[in-house]
Enzyme design. Structure first.
Site, PDB file in Angstrom:
ATOM      1  N   ARG A 114       0.863  -1.179   0.000  1.00 42.20           N
ATOM      2  CA  ARG A 114       0.000   0.000   0.000  1.00 42.20           C
ATOM      3  C   ARG A 114       0.901   1.230   0.000  1.00 42.20           C
ATOM      4  O   ARG A 114       2.059   1.166   0.391  1.00 42.20           O
ATOM      5  CB  ARG A 114      -0.919   0.027   1.214  1.00 42.20           C
ATOM      6  CG  ARG A 114      -0.173   0.217   2.530  1.00 42.20           C
ATOM      7  CD  ARG A 114      -1.122   0.393   3.699  1.00 42.20           C
ATOM      8  NE  ARG A 114      -0.385   0.818   4.894  1.00 42.20           N
ATOM      9  CZ  ARG A 114      -0.936   1.035   6.073  1.00 42.20           C
ATOM     10  NH1 ARG A 114      -2.236   0.846   6.231  1.00 42.20           N
ATOM     11  NH2 ARG A 114      -0.206   1.428   7.099  1.00 42.20           N
ATOM     12  N   GLU A 153      -2.735   7.963   5.961  1.00 42.21           N
ATOM     13  CA  GLU A 153      -1.402   8.028   6.567  1.00 42.21           C
ATOM     14  C   GLU A 153      -0.318   8.433   5.561  1.00 42.21           C
ATOM     15  O   GLU A 153       0.634   7.697   5.284  1.00 42.21           O
ATOM     16  CB  GLU A 153      -1.042   6.690   7.226  1.00 42.21           C
ATOM     17  CG  GLU A 153      -1.954   6.337   8.385  1.00 42.21           C
ATOM     18  CD  GLU A 153      -1.665   4.985   9.015  1.00 42.21           C
ATOM     19  OE1 GLU A 153      -2.148   4.726  10.121  1.00 42.21           O
ATOM     20  OE2 GLU A 153      -0.946   4.169   8.380  1.00 42.21           O
ATOM     21  N   GLU A 312      -7.609   6.307  14.680  1.00 41.77           N
ATOM     22  CA  GLU A 312      -7.201   4.903  14.775  1.00 41.77           C
ATOM     23  C   GLU A 312      -6.363   4.684  16.022  1.00 41.77           C
ATOM     24  O   GLU A 312      -5.474   5.490  16.327  1.00 41.77           O
ATOM     25  CB  GLU A 312      -6.340   4.473  13.576  1.00 41.77           C
ATOM     26  CG  GLU A 312      -7.036   4.238  12.271  1.00 41.77           C
ATOM     27  CD  GLU A 312      -6.068   3.701  11.218  1.00 41.77           C
ATOM     28  OE1 GLU A 312      -5.094   2.992  11.601  1.00 41.77           O
ATOM     29  OE2 GLU A 312      -6.262   3.988  10.031  1.00 41.77           O
ATOM     30  N   TRP A 320       2.685  -5.647  13.695  1.00 40.07           N
ATOM     31  CA  TRP A 320       3.777  -5.230  12.822  1.00 40.07           C
ATOM     32  C   TRP A 320       5.067  -4.921  13.574  1.00 40.07           C
ATOM     33  O   TRP A 320       6.045  -4.487  12.981  1.00 40.07           O
ATOM     34  CB  TRP A 320       3.352  -4.014  11.989  1.00 40.07           C
ATOM     35  CG  TRP A 320       2.501  -3.025  12.733  1.00 40.07           C
ATOM     36  CD1 TRP A 320       1.139  -2.940  12.715  1.00 40.07           C
ATOM     37  CD2 TRP A 320       2.953  -1.975  13.606  1.00 40.07           C
ATOM     38  NE1 TRP A 320       0.708  -1.901  13.519  1.00 40.07           N
ATOM     39  CE2 TRP A 320       1.805  -1.303  14.074  1.00 40.07           C
ATOM     40  CE3 TRP A 320       4.205  -1.551  14.029  1.00 40.07           C
ATOM     41  CZ2 TRP A 320       1.880  -0.219  14.955  1.00 40.07           C
ATOM     42  CZ3 TRP A 320       4.284  -0.484  14.902  1.00 40.07           C
ATOM     43  CH2 TRP A 320       3.122   0.170  15.353  1.00 40.07           C
ATOM     44  N   LYS A 361      -4.058  -9.713   9.684  1.00 39.26           N
ATOM     45  CA  LYS A 361      -5.046 -10.632  10.272  1.00 39.26           C
ATOM     46  C   LYS A 361      -4.798 -10.902  11.751  1.00 39.26           C
ATOM     47  O   LYS A 361      -5.684 -11.402  12.445  1.00 39.26           O
ATOM     48  CB  LYS A 361      -5.078 -11.950   9.496  1.00 39.26           C
ATOM     49  CG  LYS A 361      -3.761 -12.669   9.338  1.00 39.26           C
ATOM     50  CD  LYS A 361      -3.936 -13.914   8.478  1.00 39.26           C
ATOM     51  CE  LYS A 361      -2.591 -14.542   8.116  1.00 39.26           C
ATOM     52  NZ  LYS A 361      -1.858 -13.711   7.132  1.00 39.26           N
ATOM     53  N   PHE A 362      -3.604 -10.582  12.244  1.00 33.59           N
ATOM     54  CA  PHE A 362      -3.342 -10.746  13.672  1.00 33.59           C
ATOM     55  C   PHE A 362      -3.389  -9.413  14.418  1.00 33.59           C
ATOM     56  O   PHE A 362      -3.077  -9.363  15.606  1.00 33.59           O
ATOM     57  CB  PHE A 362      -1.987 -11.434  13.885  1.00 33.59           C
ATOM     58  CG  PHE A 362      -1.930 -12.818  13.300  1.00 33.59           C
ATOM     59  CD1 PHE A 362      -2.792 -13.810  13.743  1.00 33.59           C
ATOM     60  CD2 PHE A 362      -1.033 -13.124  12.291  1.00 33.59           C
ATOM     61  CE1 PHE A 362      -2.755 -15.084  13.188  1.00 33.59           C
ATOM     62  CE2 PHE A 362      -0.989 -14.394  11.729  1.00 33.59           C
ATOM     63  CZ  PHE A 362      -1.855 -15.373  12.184  1.00 33.59           C
TER      64      PHE A 362
END
Length: 673
Positions: A114, A153, A312, A320, A361-362
């Site tokens: 991204r 961001e 957020e 990460w 996903k985690f």
């Protein structure tokens, strides 16, 4: 004037990024039912949806987004609608591969992550403007729309591109800023190492070279990259303002010094209608709640003291970092309300439902893989109720005690190559001074070095290697008019072009500090020095020493050993109605606390009441009243003294005298009167 609060939102914002395209449409109704159960008031949608909205060039599919926004509206949930320009579709990159950014070493990045964008690329700019226009034309009047969310961001993960398109754009930018190539030569000092240019066309970005390049060029390229991203934001914002008047436009910042170092948020804060921020705890062994408070204070300051919005953060662990621990019970609410105490108009998360696929996903979510029987879900529901009980604080402002000067341009300049020591870190000093003020229970505003400082009895300068003459004159006038200034070493050294100020160090601060510095003498790893005060107190420093020569300043602490033994380590200069302190070594936490104790006495700031180390007391005030937030990050129950009676909003109980705050809990008192 554009609106500055989300349209139609009458309570604090609570919710998160909602990415329903990851799920069968049948799940959406269950999501919305659970959102209502949790008290969600707003969600962010469409941020990463360009490939779905425009599956092929010029072919659009808005039907799914129509149904989603209608569903949200039917259930009383507002939408923060994204322009998906952070993730151009693969078809765009295959048609325009030159829109992928190029690293300084010439490597071109590939599609599949991204934010892989050359912000100078004309095809990207045109495509971004087109999809933004289509969204605005379709949804400007949708009753769910509360806020526009441009891109995502900026600066993360790529801020600067070094391709030929950017080279040409950089030359145009230089011509606009400097007008002549001779002015560029003067600013960059190109007479050194024979780097002189005779035409703008000879100038390239600071790509990989055999050794260190020109620091003035490198600094200007950071400015150019930041300005180029901001151009693209403003282009989308202006489209949205024109086609959807009355809806505020934002983009999510990452102001924490631990999270983004490529964006000048002072400049960006002037361009958004509402300042919003993303913040994630960095699990590097530091006290994470101090970093959180610092980021919130910095975000509020970028907003000019006005309310802002936490767009957020995480319900629990992220995914990460090298190690991603879960948040302890109660920590999610405590973190959220700490942001609210320091000016946020709510708390939103990434994301609503935890992803089953993809890179995150985690990463924790409001609705985790464990479902509604989980601790995280129960805490989400409790937090929604707590935020609802605080709705009257909307539009109030956080009250600050002191100011810290910070400038992203100075940080960029200091981080360039070939400085006196690699061990001096501007972020570390900013963190350290902030933590020392935090531990004295002082609420901090950050300020640009050229801003009006008259409202603050104490101003701290932890790391301002780059200071303009205007900034130096500003802080001098501040002290002459009665302010107290504290300056740390290696500040005031260069001007806006990274050129050393004429004359002895510390250049722009020489007069206000009443001293000169003949020479820097950084310490080697493992070395430390002792400094002794007038009362015999002994402090410890490391990393840095200097040969300080007082002119009008008085010596307060003196080096007793090390290369500068016998020279002043800490000085005070009485100037006009105020005083300016200077510390020429890296003091540890005990030393900073002692230094600030003296400075606070000069500033007339009385010590705070008997509060434990990890208890925050912050106030917000406005037309609806004055609110005291007491946040206990410790493991023991505490009692916080109150200077007025009031009502505790989370429990509904009356409060007077001393407010009981259980371990790990938050209490919010609306004070009487």
């Amino acid at each position: 004037m554009p609106e500055t609060t989300p349209k139609g939102l009458t309570r604090l914002a609570f919710g998160g990024d909602y990415n329903p395209e990851q799920w069968p449409e049948g799940v959406w109704h269950e999501d919305v039912r659970l959102m209502r159960e949790a008290g969600v008031t707003m969600v962010s949608v469409g941020i990463f949806s360009w490939a779905l909205l425009e599956p092929s060039p010029g072919a659009y599919d808005f039907a799914w987004l129509d149904r989603l926004l209608d569903l949200l509206h039917e259930n009383g949930i507002r939408a923060d609608l994204g322009t998906p320009t952070v993730v151009p579709p693969v078809w765009f990159y295959r048609a325009h591969p030159e829109a992928l950014p190029v690293a300084a070493d010439g490597t071109r990045y590939e599609f599949g992550s991204r934010g892989a964008i050359c912000h100078s690329n004309a095809d990207y700019r045109a495509a971004a403007a087109n999809i933004t226009t289509k969204l605005a034309e379709r949804y400007a009047d949708h009753p769910a729309l509360a806020l526009w969310h441009v891109h995502n961001e900026y600066g993360v993960p790529v801020s600067a591109c070094y391709c030929d398109t950017c080279a040409a754009h950089f030359r145009r930018w230089l011509a606009a800023v400097y007008e002549t190539v001779d002015a560029v030569n003067e600013a960059w000092g190109t007479a050194f190492w024979g780097q002189r240019y005779t035409d703008f066309e000879q100038i390239n970005p600071p790509r990989v070279a055999p050794t260190v390049g020109n620091p003035g060029q490198a600094l200007d390229y950071k400015r150019f990259a930041d300005a180029t991203m901001r151009e693209n934001f403003c282009a989308e914002r202006d489209i949205l303002h024109r086609l959807a008047p009355g809806i505020p436009v934002t983009t999510n910042f990452m102001t924490a010094l631990s999270q983004c170092d490529s964006v000048d948020y002072w400049a960006w804060g002037r361009e958004v209608d509402l300042v919003t921020n993303d913040h994630y705890l960095i699990t590097d062994g530091r006290r994470t709640h101090v970093n959180l408070a610092m980021a919130a204070d910095l975000t509020r300051s970028v907003a000019g003291g006005a309310p802002w919005l936490l767009l957020e953060h995480s319900t629990s662990g992220v995914n990460w970092q090298p190690r991603n621990p879960a948040k302890a019970p109660g920590q999610m609410a405590r973190n959220s309300l700490a942001h609210v105490a320091r000016g946020s108009e709510g708390a939103l998360f990434f994301q609503w439902r935890q992803s089953r696929r993809g890179a995150e996903k985690f990463h924790s979510a409001m609705l985790p893989h464990a479902g509604t029987e989980s601790r995280v879900w129960r805490e989400v529901v409790e937090l929604g109720a707590s935020l609802d009980s605080l709705r009257t604080i909307r539009s109030t402002r956080t009250l600050a005690d002191v100011a810290v000067l910070w400038d992203w341009h100075s940080w960029w300049a200091q981080n360039l190559a070939w400085r006196p020591t690699e061990d001096h870190d501007a972020r570390e000093r900013a963190d350290a001074f902030y933590e020392a003020l935090y531990d004295r229970h002082l609420t901090v505003d950050f300020a640009h070095p050229e801003a009006d400082l008259s409202a603050y009895p104490l101003v701290v300068v932890p790391a301002l290697y780059l200071m303009t003459k205007a900034a130096g004159n500003n802080v001098r006038a501040y002290v002459e008019n009665g302010g107290t200034l504290v300056v740390s070493y290696f500040s005031g050294i260069v001007d806006e072009h990274d050129a050393v100020h004429e004359g002895p160090y510390p250049g722009a601060l020489r007069d206000v500090l009443g001293l000169t510095v003949e020479e820097f003498s950084p310490l080697l790893p493992g070395e430390s020095v002792r400094v002794v005060g007038p009362d015999g107190s002994e402090l410890t420093g490391d990393v840095w020493t200097e040969f300080v020569v007082p002119r009008d300043a008085e010596t307060v602490w003196t080096y007793t050993d090390g290369p500068a033994a016998g020279h002043p380590a800490v000085t005070r200069h009485r100037l006009g109605e105020g005083s300016a302190w200077y510390v020429s070594t890296r003091l540890d936490a005990q030393g900073l606390d002692a230094l600030l104790g003296w400075a606070l006495d000069d500033a007339g700031i009385a010590p705070r009441a008997d509060l434990p180390r990890d208890v925050e007391v912050v106030r917000r005030a406005g037309e609806s009243g004055t609110y005291l937030f007491a946040i206990n990050h410790g493991s023991s129950d505490v009692k916080v003294p109150l200077d007025a009676h009031g009502t505790e909003l989370l429990t509904g109980e009356r409060a007077a005298g001393r407010l009981a705050v259980p371990a790990g809990a938050v209490r919010v008192v609306r004070l009487d009167g």
